[in-house]
Design a protein around this motif. Structure first.
Motif, mmCIF file in Angstrom:
data_model
loop_
_atom_site.group_PDB
_atom_site.id
_atom_site.type_symbol
_atom_site.label_atom_id
_atom_site.label_comp_id
_atom_site.label_asym_id
_atom_site.label_seq_id
_atom_site.Cartn_x
_atom_site.Cartn_y
_atom_site.Cartn_z
ATOM 1 N N ALA A 214 0.831 -1.208 0.000
ATOM 2 C CA ALA A 214 0.000 0.000 0.000
ATOM 3 C C ALA A 214 0.865 1.257 0.000
ATOM 4 O O ALA A 214 0.573 2.240 -0.691
ATOM 5 N N GLN A 215 1.940 1.242 0.771
ATOM 6 C CA GLN A 215 2.857 2.382 0.791
ATOM 7 C C GLN A 215 3.517 2.583 -0.569
ATOM 8 O O GLN A 215 3.700 3.716 -1.022
ATOM 9 N N ASN A 216 3.882 1.468 -1.224
ATOM 10 C CA ASN A 216 4.457 1.567 -2.570
ATOM 11 C C ASN A 216 3.468 2.217 -3.540
ATOM 12 O O ASN A 216 3.843 3.068 -4.351
ATOM 13 N N ALA A 217 2.199 1.793 -3.467
ATOM 14 C CA ALA A 217 1.185 2.348 -4.368
ATOM 15 C C ALA A 217 1.023 3.845 -4.145
ATOM 16 O O ALA A 217 0.922 4.620 -5.111
ATOM 17 N N GLU A 218 1.022 4.252 -2.901
ATOM 18 C CA GLU A 218 0.854 5.671 -2.604
ATOM 19 C C GLU A 218 2.072 6.483 -3.050
ATOM 20 O O GLU A 218 1.943 7.599 -3.571
ATOM 21 N N ARG A 219 3.249 5.937 -2.860
ATOM 22 C CA ARG A 219 4.466 6.636 -3.299
ATOM 23 C C ARG A 219 4.487 6.763 -4.825
ATOM 24 O O ARG A 219 4.832 7.808 -5.377
#
Length: 559
Positions: A214-219
């Motif tokens: 999820a953090q990767n997607a947001e970044r």
């Protein structure tokens, strides 16, 4: 207790498989050569490698869990494994029978802490994707969450029940096998197996942590905020945990569905150009890139009609595998670049050691000879000259140095391998969208920019070093007078390290004045070889190192 028994049985099954094939390696590669029967080992090696790959493939499909992921991981390790193994594993699919919906439902409720019917108005019982680590379902948010998120349609990714225990068992078994392999000279002199397993373990543990995805997607979304070319699903953080990931449903036309793309009024050739530009923006400009851009993770989302026809966006999904290069590796790759720019084979080998591409203690004399030959033949050529070279000449070089490439203990850092994977998938995808696609057409604008930035950087460094050297030379007469006076007085205590350092800096400055334009030759030759003959394997990867390191070096700004 039944789960513990199952875990022990799985652990022993993996170790038995490994022990059997380690015994085969010992017999053919160590025992027979010791008694003058090396020819038997060499004649049977290819068949043995293929048989091992087929058996491992069957084991991976049967056990699931991390074994399928391991097979996919090994299929990319052309730097440490022979092509007989990687070819057999390259199309290993992560598709297993789905777990029962009731078990998935219970796990999701346990992790979210609320009944699912309170947060989802609807959940499909049939998964749209089922893999060894998790399953994906379509759903609709409940009205209160719909209002907060701004959309209703979502996809829910849920871990398979019990996968955490399976991952722990598999990694424990693999670490044991890696220890065994590290004790075998025939393996350890070419591959650092414990390090390879730990690299795989890190990637696997990140993949089963959906908060990380999820953090990767947001970044990734932040990097392309305001970019009309790209769409990224939003994360529903209130309904996301380590084992449950809820994302906006952005499913559209699959990028390889050319008929549907054309029916939507979109030219696949334009899709190829935009996709290549977006991917190379990621690797050249942002240094954070989607490392798994295969057809299942890419969609074309049509928009309204515009002045120039149908508008559309490229939609990325699945951010579990992302690539990034740390500063330490970027510095090592900068050294690789400077060595390649000066056509210094020895310097390239030293920089490869610094980058972690070669294992410590590797005998690199033959590698230096191979790199020197490549530089001598192709190093001074322009782009047009390289394009006109007969592909058979590239192939001849590959054959001549294939033994060097296959016996050298290469072991690529994970970031380089992910970059190679991303570039390879990008090239293949663009070729399927546009048969006339040429990877150089997409890379050339970035290459030209890199040339300008690199030249500026090199000239700036050289100028600073030249000023330092000039200052030393300007002060030298006064220092010599002082030294002579000291000698005449009988107080002789002479030190010269500063002068030696200045001279060494001046010598390095002269070497670094060589034009950065030389890198274009290696960049195009690597791309040309991949297009003409994908089977060149490790040799192709070595020649491709230089353009890949430019990708990373291009992010550095002149000081």
């Amino acid at each position: 207790m039944p789960d513990a028994l199952h875990d022990r049985a799985r652990y022993r099954r993996i170790l038995r498989f490994a022990a059997r094939h380690l015994l085969v390696i010992w017999w053919y590669e160590l025992f027979l050569p010791r008694f003058g029967m090396r020819g038997i080992a060499e004649r049977t090696r290819e068949a043995r490698m293929q048989a091992f790959a087929r058996r491992f493939r069957s084991l991976a499909v049967e056990l699931g869990g991390l074994m399928i992921k391991l097979g996919q991981f090994l299929s990319t390790r052309l730097d440490v494994l022979p092509p007989e193994i990687t070819r057999e594993l390259e199309d290993l699919q992560d598709e297993v029978p789905p777990a029962p919906f009731d078990a998935i439902h219970a796990l999701a409720e346990e992790d979210l802490g609320v009944p699912l019917d309170q947060v989802f108005a609807r959940i499909d019982r049939e998964p749209i994707a089922s893999a060894s680590l998790g399953q994906v379902y379509r759903a609709t948010l409940a009205p209160q969450d719909d209002a907060l998120a701004g959309f209703a349609d979502v996809v829910i990714k849920v871990q398979r029940p019990g996968i955490a225990s399976i991952v722990a068992v598999d990694l424990a078994a693999l670490r044991r096998v890696a220890f065994w392999l590290s004790r075998m000279r025939v393996v350890s002199h070419r591959v650092d197996m414990p390090a390879l397993v730990e690299e795989f373990a890190r990637a696997s543990l990140e993949e089963v942590d959906y908060l990380h995805e999820a953090q990767n997607a947001e970044r990734f979304a932040g990097l392309f905020a305001g970019d009309d070319r790209v769409r990224v699903p939003q994360v529903v953080w209130e309904r996301t945990t380590r084992r449950v990931l809820t994302l906006e449903d952005v499913t559209a036309i699959k990028i390889t569905d050319l008929d549907s793309v054309r029916e939507a009024g979109i030219d696949p050739r334009n899709v190829a150009k935009v996709f290549a530009a977006v991917m190379f923006d990621q690797v050249f400009e942002h240094g954070f890139f989607h490392a798994d851009p295969h057809p299942g993770n890419l969609f074309v989302t049509p928009g309204p009609e515009g002045p120039e026809g149908r508008t559309w966006r490229l939609t990325f999904v699945d951010f579990g595998m992302m690539g990034e290069v740390p500063d330490s590796l970027r510095d090592a790759l900068r050294a690789l670049f400077l060595a390649s720019a000066s056509r210094n084979g020895r310097g390239m080998v030293e920089a490869m050691h610094q980058a972690g591409v070669l294992l410590p203690g590797a005998d690199t004399r033959e590698l230096e000879r191979a790199l020197t030959a490549v530089f001598a033949r192709f190093g001074g050529m322009g782009v047009a000259e390289l394009r006109s070279i007969d592909p058979r000449e590239f192939r001849r070089f590959a054959v001549e140095f294939s033994d060097v490439m296959l016996t050298m203990p290469f072991q690529m850092p994970e970031s380089l391998l992910l970059l190679i994977r991303a570039v390879s998938l990008t090239s293949g995808m663009c070729s399927s969208l546009d048969p006339q696609y040429n990877v150089w057409d997409s890379v050339e604008p970035y290459a030209n920019k890199l040339v300008r930035e690199t030249a500026t950087n090199v000239v700036g460094d050289v100028a600073r070093q030249a000023v330092d050297a000039a200052g030393v030379l300007w002060r030298m007469p006064q220092r010599l007078d002082s030294v002579l006076a000291t000698v005449e007085s009988g107080r002789v205590a002479v030190t010269v390290p500063h002068m030696e350092d200045a001279i060494a800096r001046a010598e390095r400055s002269v070497r670094r004045l060589i034009s950065a334009l030389i890198f274009c030759a290696l960049l195009v030759s690597g791309a040309r070889m991949r297009a003409d003959d994908p089977g060149l394997g490790t040799f192709l990867m070595l020649v491709s190192l230089v353009p890949l390191l430019h990708v990373v070096f291009g992010r550095r700004r002149p000081r």
